[in-house]
Design a protein around this motif. Structure first.
Motif, PDB file in Angstrom:
ATOM      1  N   UNK A 161       0.828  -1.215   0.000  1.00 27.39           N
ATOM      2  CA  UNK A 161       0.000   0.000   0.000  1.00 27.39           C
ATOM      3  C   UNK A 161       0.856   1.255   0.000  1.00 27.39           C
ATOM      4  N   UNK A 162       2.020   1.193   0.636  1.00 29.99           N
ATOM      5  CA  UNK A 162       2.869   2.371   0.787  1.00 29.99           C
ATOM      6  C   UNK A 162       4.291   2.067   0.336  1.00 29.99           C
ATOM      7  N   UNK A 163       4.526   1.983  -0.940  1.00 33.88           N
ATOM      8  CA  UNK A 163       5.885   1.701  -1.414  1.00 33.88           C
ATOM      9  C   UNK A 163       6.830   2.868  -1.167  1.00 33.88           C
ATOM     10  N   UNK A 164       6.269   4.075  -1.099  1.00 36.22           N
ATOM     11  CA  UNK A 164       7.087   5.266  -0.845  1.00 36.22           C
ATOM     12  C   UNK A 164       7.219   5.495   0.653  1.00 36.22           C
ATOM     13  N   UNK A 165       8.041   6.463   1.031  1.00 39.11           N
ATOM     14  CA  UNK A 165       8.120   6.866   2.440  1.00 39.11           C
ATOM     15  C   UNK A 165       6.796   7.501   2.843  1.00 39.11           C
ATOM     16  N   UNK A 166       6.306   7.101   4.001  1.00 35.62           N
ATOM     17  CA  UNK A 166       5.001   7.611   4.416  1.00 35.62           C
ATOM     18  C   UNK A 166       5.162   8.897   5.218  1.00 35.62           C
ATOM     19  N   UNK A 167       4.126   9.730   5.186  1.00 36.38           N
ATOM     20  CA  UNK A 167       4.087  10.978   5.942  1.00 36.38           C
ATOM     21  C   UNK A 167       2.738  11.046   6.650  1.00 36.38           C
ATOM     22  N   UNK A 168       2.767  11.380   7.944  1.00 31.67           N
ATOM     23  CA  UNK A 168       1.523  11.429   8.706  1.00 31.67           C
ATOM     24  C   UNK A 168       1.513  12.672   9.587  1.00 31.67           C
ATOM     25  N   UNK A 169       0.337  13.264   9.731  1.00 27.71           N
ATOM     26  CA  UNK A 169       0.176  14.374  10.656  1.00 27.71           C
ATOM     27  C   UNK A 169      -0.098  13.804  12.040  1.00 27.71           C
TER      28      UNK A 169
END
Ligand SMILES: [Zn+2]
Length: 49
Positions: A25-33
């Motif tokens: 689902x998240x192959x890239x680096x994830x970013x979360x608030x």
């Protein structure tokens, strides 16, 4: 497929959260608030190595 990642505050660079992500689902680096207790506010947290 599930890997453990560390989330670091983009403001103060503190590593505040450990979480799991699904590589499919998240192959890239994830970013979360998320809330940063060092900044005392919600900031963008980014995945670190
Ligand atoms: Zn912070």
């Amino acid at each position: 497929m599930r890997v453990r990642v560390t989330l670091a505050c983009s403001d103060c660079k503190q590593r505040n959260y450990n979480t799991m992500k699904n590589k499919k689902n998240d192959p890239e680096r994830i970013e979360m608030n998320k809330y940063c207790k060092f900044c005392h506010k919600h900031t963008l947290h980014k995945e670190t190595k």
